[in-house]
Scaffold this motif. Structure first.
Motif, PDB file in Angstrom:
ATOM      1  N   PRO A   9      16.188  35.921  67.037  1.00 41.19           N
ATOM      2  CA  PRO A   9      17.141  35.621  65.960  1.00 41.19           C
ATOM      3  C   PRO A   9      17.759  36.869  65.344  1.00 41.19           C
ATOM      4  O   PRO A   9      18.813  36.787  64.713  1.00 41.19           O
ATOM      5  CB  PRO A   9      16.293  34.853  64.938  1.00 41.19           C
ATOM      6  CG  PRO A   9      14.882  35.249  65.229  1.00 41.19           C
ATOM      7  CD  PRO A   9      14.826  35.475  66.706  1.00 41.19           C
ATOM      8  N   PRO A  12      20.919  37.581  68.412  1.00 38.91           N
ATOM      9  CA  PRO A  12      21.296  36.388  69.173  1.00 38.91           C
ATOM     10  C   PRO A  12      22.390  36.679  70.195  1.00 38.91           C
ATOM     11  O   PRO A  12      23.203  37.590  70.017  1.00 38.91           O
ATOM     12  CB  PRO A  12      21.803  35.430  68.091  1.00 38.91           C
ATOM     13  CG  PRO A  12      22.309  36.339  67.013  1.00 38.91           C
ATOM     14  CD  PRO A  12      21.383  37.524  67.021  1.00 38.91           C
ATOM     15  N   GLU A  58      25.519  29.249  71.885  1.00 42.38           N
ATOM     16  CA  GLU A  58      24.322  30.074  72.048  1.00 42.38           C
ATOM     17  C   GLU A  58      23.522  29.521  73.223  1.00 42.38           C
ATOM     18  O   GLU A  58      22.858  28.491  73.090  1.00 42.38           O
ATOM     19  CB  GLU A  58      23.472  30.048  70.784  1.00 42.38           C
ATOM     20  CG  GLU A  58      24.100  30.735  69.591  1.00 42.38           C
ATOM     21  CD  GLU A  58      23.139  30.792  68.411  1.00 42.38           C
ATOM     22  OE1 GLU A  58      22.068  31.414  68.553  1.00 42.38           O
ATOM     23  OE2 GLU A  58      23.454  30.194  67.380  1.00 42.38           O
ATOM     24  N   GLU A  85      29.982  35.371  62.625  1.00 42.03           N
ATOM     25  CA  GLU A  85      29.133  36.314  61.888  1.00 42.03           C
ATOM     26  C   GLU A  85      28.400  35.616  60.745  1.00 42.03           C
ATOM     27  O   GLU A  85      27.212  35.861  60.516  1.00 42.03           O
ATOM     28  CB  GLU A  85      29.993  37.465  61.359  1.00 42.03           C
ATOM     29  CG  GLU A  85      29.198  38.669  60.858  1.00 42.03           C
ATOM     30  CD  GLU A  85      28.665  38.491  59.443  1.00 42.03           C
ATOM     31  OE1 GLU A  85      27.616  39.080  59.117  1.00 42.03           O
ATOM     32  OE2 GLU A  85      29.315  37.759  58.666  1.00 42.03           O
ATOM     33  N   GLN A  87      27.504  32.551  60.595  1.00 36.24           N
ATOM     34  CA  GLN A  87      26.456  31.711  61.172  1.00 36.24           C
ATOM     35  C   GLN A  87      25.202  32.517  61.512  1.00 36.24           C
ATOM     36  O   GLN A  87      24.112  31.963  61.638  1.00 36.24           O
ATOM     37  CB  GLN A  87      26.975  31.020  62.437  1.00 36.24           C
ATOM     38  CG  GLN A  87      27.996  29.924  62.181  1.00 36.24           C
ATOM     39  CD  GLN A  87      27.380  28.679  61.577  1.00 36.24           C
ATOM     40  OE1 GLN A  87      26.261  28.295  61.916  1.00 36.24           O
ATOM     41  NE2 GLN A  87      28.097  28.040  60.668  1.00 36.24           N
ATOM     42  N   HIS A  88      25.368  33.837  61.667  1.00 34.12           N
ATOM     43  CA  HIS A  88      24.240  34.699  62.048  1.00 34.12           C
ATOM     44  C   HIS A  88      24.109  35.859  61.061  1.00 34.12           C
ATOM     45  O   HIS A  88      23.883  37.005  61.447  1.00 34.12           O
ATOM     46  CB  HIS A  88      24.439  35.231  63.468  1.00 34.12           C
ATOM     47  CG  HIS A  88      24.596  34.158  64.499  1.00 34.12           C
ATOM     48  ND1 HIS A  88      25.815  33.591  64.800  1.00 34.12           N
ATOM     49  CD2 HIS A  88      23.686  33.525  65.284  1.00 34.12           C
ATOM     50  CE1 HIS A  88      25.649  32.675  65.733  1.00 34.12           C
ATOM     51  NE2 HIS A  88      24.376  32.608  66.041  1.00 34.12           N
ATOM     52  N   ALA A  91      21.134  38.263  61.276  1.00 32.42           N
ATOM     53  CA  ALA A  91      20.911  39.021  62.510  1.00 32.42           C
ATOM     54  C   ALA A  91      21.213  40.503  62.284  1.00 32.42           C
ATOM     55  O   ALA A  91      22.061  40.863  61.458  1.00 32.42           O
ATOM     56  CB  ALA A  91      21.791  38.474  63.626  1.00 32.42           C
ATOM     57  N   ILE A  94      24.801  41.015  66.806  1.00 30.11           N
ATOM     58  CA  ILE A  94      25.139  39.803  67.547  1.00 30.11           C
ATOM     59  C   ILE A  94      25.753  40.215  68.881  1.00 30.11           C
ATOM     60  O   ILE A  94      26.772  40.914  68.909  1.00 30.11           O
ATOM     61  CB  ILE A  94      26.145  38.938  66.763  1.00 30.11           C
ATOM     62  CG1 ILE A  94      25.608  38.619  65.367  1.00 30.11           C
ATOM     63  CG2 ILE A  94      26.471  37.656  67.527  1.00 30.11           C
ATOM     64  CD1 ILE A  94      26.664  38.128  64.397  1.00 30.11           C
TER      65      ILE A  94
END
Length: 202
Positions: A9, A12, A58, A85, A87-88, A91, A94
């Motif tokens: 995670p 990702p 993903e 970005e 959404q993650h 992280a 990415i």
């Protein structure tokens, strides 16, 4: 190959692709299907313009995100990149797999956002570009084909209808954690894409 690495995670793997969708209206009311007879549509239709389909998926989690836009511009791509970005946001980096489309450049971000934000957004990604004539290496292209076959391969006359149907498809696929059964290995790549690998001459 990053499609086979364990899910992390903090880093990702996301695949992104896009495709146009023609908006088409019926000129005559279709005849519904009946026992032993398929639905029938008139061969004539009316063009209602175009829209664009952005898709990010993903491969290691079976999740995807689709966005429908009126156009395919640098700003549209920049805003979609921003959504990826978000959404993650937790992280560290990415990994984004995509093709070499002319809008997939830093300038798209700088034309859309203030310079500090554009640089910060660009730095959030590690970009992996598919080779020329190698777009099939991008799993998002496969997902787009699934989307087309299961949802978009029919006449839709307005962008709001496309958005509604695509959202339903997205939620259905995400709830099932549907994944692509990727079988192309690094060893396969060394054979099929040998021209892209360096050679050592004595």
């Amino acid at each position: 190959m990053f499609y086979k690495r364990p899910f992390d995670p903090r880093n990702p793997v996301v695949c992104m692709d896009e495709s146009p969708k023609q908006l088409i209206a019926e000129t005559r009311i279709p005849i519904s299907c009946s026992p032993g007879k398929p639905a029938r549509y008139d061969y004539e239709y009316e063009r209602n313009g175009m829209c664009n389909v952005f898709l990010a998926c993903e491969p290691l989690t079976g999740k995807r995100m689709v966005k429908i836009t009126e156009r395919r511009t640098k700003r549209d791509w920049a805003y979609f990149l921003e959504e990826i970005e978000v959404q993650h946001k937790n992280a560290d980096k990415i990994t984004l797999v995509m093709d070499n489309l002319n809008t997939h450049i830093p300038g798209s971000l700088y034309e859309t956002f203030p310079p500090p934000k554009a640089k910060a957004l660009w730095d959030r990604f590690e970009f992996v570009y598919t080779p020329k004539h190698g777009s099939w290496l991008n799993m998002a292209e496969i997902e787009l084909n699934v989307l087309t076959g299961q949802c978009l391969k029919r006449r839709m006359d307005n962008i709001e209808l496309v958005k509604k149907e695509v959202l339903a498809w997205q939620n259905y696929r995400n709830n099932k954690n549907s994944k692509v059964n990727w079988q192309f290995t690094t060893d396969d790549a060394r054979i099929k894409l040998s021209r892209l690998y360096p050679t050592i001459e004595n």
